[in-house]
Design a protein around this motif. Structure first.
Motif, PDB file in Angstrom:
ATOM      1  N   VAL A 407      -5.813 -24.715 -35.350  1.00 48.24           N
ATOM      2  CA  VAL A 407      -5.036 -25.732 -34.622  1.00 48.24           C
ATOM      3  C   VAL A 407      -4.474 -25.095 -33.365  1.00 48.24           C
ATOM      4  O   VAL A 407      -3.966 -23.972 -33.391  1.00 48.24           O
ATOM      5  N   GLU A 408      -4.585 -25.799 -32.284  1.00 48.37           N
ATOM      6  CA  GLU A 408      -3.995 -25.365 -31.012  1.00 48.37           C
ATOM      7  C   GLU A 408      -2.464 -25.410 -31.169  1.00 48.37           C
ATOM      8  O   GLU A 408      -1.915 -26.441 -31.529  1.00 48.37           O
ATOM      9  N   VAL A 409      -1.785 -24.293 -30.899  1.00 47.64           N
ATOM     10  CA  VAL A 409      -0.313 -24.305 -30.952  1.00 47.64           C
ATOM     11  C   VAL A 409       0.214 -24.499 -29.525  1.00 47.64           C
ATOM     12  O   VAL A 409      -0.097 -23.706 -28.633  1.00 47.64           O
ATOM     13  N   PRO A 410       1.010 -25.563 -29.307  1.00 43.41           N
ATOM     14  CA  PRO A 410       1.543 -25.786 -27.947  1.00 43.41           C
ATOM     15  C   PRO A 410       2.434 -24.618 -27.502  1.00 43.41           C
ATOM     16  O   PRO A 410       3.082 -23.977 -28.345  1.00 43.41           O
ATOM     17  N   ASP A 411       2.466 -24.374 -26.188  1.00 42.41           N
ATOM     18  CA  ASP A 411       3.219 -23.224 -25.639  1.00 42.41           C
ATOM     19  C   ASP A 411       4.679 -23.237 -26.043  1.00 42.41           C
ATOM     20  O   ASP A 411       5.253 -22.202 -26.384  1.00 42.41           O
ATOM     21  N   ASN A 412       5.317 -24.434 -25.989  1.00 45.39           N
ATOM     22  CA  ASN A 412       6.764 -24.489 -26.293  1.00 45.39           C
ATOM     23  C   ASN A 412       7.029 -24.106 -27.749  1.00 45.39           C
ATOM     24  O   ASN A 412       8.016 -23.450 -28.067  1.00 45.39           O
ATOM     25  N   ALA A 415       6.674 -20.364 -28.049  1.00 45.12           N
ATOM     26  CA  ALA A 415       7.833 -19.669 -27.454  1.00 45.12           C
ATOM     27  C   ALA A 415       9.000 -19.628 -28.450  1.00 45.12           C
ATOM     28  O   ALA A 415       9.626 -18.582 -28.642  1.00 45.12           O
ATOM     29  N   VAL A 416       9.277 -20.765 -29.114  1.00 44.76           N
ATOM     30  CA  VAL A 416      10.381 -20.801 -30.082  1.00 44.76           C
ATOM     31  C   VAL A 416      10.069 -19.858 -31.251  1.00 44.76           C
ATOM     32  O   VAL A 416      10.941 -19.121 -31.737  1.00 44.76           O
ATOM     33  N   ALA A 417       8.806 -19.869 -31.678  1.00 48.75           N
ATOM     34  CA  ALA A 417       8.410 -19.021 -32.807  1.00 48.75           C
ATOM     35  C   ALA A 417       8.596 -17.543 -32.449  1.00 48.75           C
ATOM     36  O   ALA A 417       9.085 -16.757 -33.270  1.00 48.75           O
ATOM     37  N   ASP A 418       8.224 -17.179 -31.211  1.00 49.14           N
ATOM     38  CA  ASP A 418       8.385 -15.783 -30.776  1.00 49.14           C
ATOM     39  C   ASP A 418       9.862 -15.379 -30.768  1.00 49.14           C
ATOM     40  O   ASP A 418      10.222 -14.283 -31.206  1.00 49.14           O
TER      41      ASP A 418
END
Ligand code: AMP
Ligand code: ZN
Length: 458
Positions: A407-412, A415-418
């Motif tokens: 699944v493509e993970v959206p950038d936003n 970012a939160v996950a990082d």
């Protein structure tokens, strides 16, 4: 263990032996294509697919014939009422020929998505009208028919053993025939050929020695089974509803024409039922394969659900049960991938136990439980994988070909996950929890591994 199957004819489980060494003739009653098939119909087709797979695992080649009923199936089994195809045509505004082709295509598509193997021969009733006329002619020549004002009928009283398959109480039926028999001589008599009514403009009709009209429903199966498999073959299947009317009628026709009871084994799949009317094609949310897909299920999860119940017991459908099947299937797929490459050979002991279960009248629920025992065992991963793939030749879940969807993970979201991963690294648990909540609002869950994390859509 040798293969044993339950035979409705004898009402017993008995040893199966092919009539011709190595090759099995199998006839299964197919769909009536006046509407979409519901998942109940597919429970029967899945049972038949399982049977084929088990026959093959026993070393047999299977010559499988299935009919498409595209004419002659009347709304009422009492040989009156409208033809289902003509009724479907009125409902949809399309021609009877067009709806036959539409619903046949849909059926073929559903077979594919459920992993059901295609029959060796899929034959339409309307492509075999001369064969049906010839067959009726043979029955007539032998003296089993009579004419009424609306058709040519089979006189069941001429066969002392008529209805044996259904253990029909003929005397009781005769005595209790309160309904008007019309011109029929016996309540169990049925139409072989129906005349087109003068005022009717039927879309599907043909000339015959008896007048213009169309074949009755039962004759198509006797005629096509005879054409493709001969007068006596190994196994005939259908749903449990066929035990009392359709199959006794098929048998009576073939017995009249050729003196055989059509098949050596008669096998019947029990119904999928619901606690409400959802199975019915006339209800709003009728249970089609497409509805399962629309609700986010993989059709193979329905196949898995069917494996959890023995074909000779009814299965109650519920969305909860399908959820559980989807979860179990997902887990089995992930487990299968995690095992890596298959070793050269499956585990002989597990395979022997597996075959003993399947050869005991297709005990798929037990065989499925054995797959879990296999996964928990301490066999080497490669051997487990080879054994699981061997099992899947019977299950048909497509485990060998399955690959996880990326699944493509959206950038936003990334970012939160990082940020959360960094917060966790510095043991800032409050911030990590807050960011987990933020991810949840975005519709994602984060699973922490030892060195990295994974994200899944909720
Ligand atoms: P039909 O399209 O009505 O001719 O049915 C096709 C097949 O589905 C036949 O073998 C029927 O016996 C079977 N069938 C019909 N309803 C159910 C059900 N609720 N569960 C399982 N099989 C069914
Ligand atoms: Zn049939």
């Amino acid at each position: 263990m040798s293969l044993e199957l339950y035979d409705t004819w004898t009402r017993s489980q008995r040893e199966f032996a092919p009539l011709t060494p190595g090759e099995i003739g199998l006839y299964t009653c197919g769909p009536t294509v006046y509407d979409y098939q519901h998942i109940g119909n597919y429970r029967t087709f899945l049972f038949e697919d399982g049977l084929k797979r088990v026959l093959r695992l026993n070393g047999y080649r299977v010559n499988h014939v299935m009919n498409i009923t595209d004419v002659g199936h009347l709304v009422s089994d009492a040989d009156d009422g409208e033809d289902k195809m003509e009724k479907g045509s009125r409902r949809t505004g399309k021609s009877a020929w067009d709806i036959a082709s539409l619903y046949t295509d849909s059926f073929v598509g559903d077979l594919k998505s459920l992993g059901i193997e295609f029959p060796s021969t899929l034959c339409k009733a309307t492509d075999n009208i001369p064969e049906q006329i010839d067959f009726i002619q043979k029955i007539e020549d032998k003296g089993y028919t009579y004419r009424t004002s609306d058709g040519i009928y089979f006189d069941t009283s001429k066969q002392p053993d008529y209805g044996y398959l259904g253990r029909l109480d003929i005397a009781g039926l005769q005595a209790g025939a309160r309904v008007d028999l019309g011109e029929k001589k016996n309540p169990t008599d049925y139409a072989l050929w129906k005349f087109s009514a003068a005022e009717d403009h039927r879309q599907m009709e043909w000339d015959s020695p008896w007048g213009r009209g169309f074949p009755g429903w039962h004759i198509e199966c006797s005629a096509m089974a005879h054409k493709y498999l001969g007068a006596y073959f190994d196994i005939h299947c259908g749903g449990e509803d066929h035990i009392t009317v359709h199959h006794p009628n098929e048998i009576s026709q073939t017995e009249a024409a050729y003196g055989t009871r059509l098949a050596n084994f008669w096998m019947h799949g029990y119904f999928l039922i619901t606690n409400d009317a959802k199975m019915s094609k006339s209800s709003g949310e009728f249970l089609r394969v497409q509805l399962l897909v629309d609700k986010g299920y993989d059709p193979i999860a329905y196949r898995y659900l069917c494996l959890t119940a023995h074909y000779r017991s009814q299965l109650v459908f519920s969305w909860d049960a399908l959820d559980a099947a989807q979860t179990a299937l997902d887990r089995m797929r992930v487990n299968s991938i995690a095992l890596g490459d298959a070793a050269a050979r499956p585990d002989a002991d597990f395979v022997a136990r597996f075959m003993a279960m399947l050869n005991d009248d297709l005990n798929f629920p037990q065989a499925l439980a054995l797959a879990y025992e296999l996964l928990k065992s301490d066999l080497a991963p490669g051997v487990k994988k080879a054994t699981l793939l061997k099992f899947d030749e019977a299950f048909g879940l497509g485990l060998g070909a399955w690959v996880p969807k990326t699944v493509e993970v959206p950038d936003n979201v990334r970012a939160v996950a990082d940020l959360r991963w960094a917060a966790r690294d510095t043991k800032n648990w409050a911030e990590a929890d807050r960011l987990r909540g933020e991810l949840s609002v975005l519709g994602w869950t984060m699973k922490d591994g030892k060195d990295s994390y994974t994200l899944a859509k909720t």
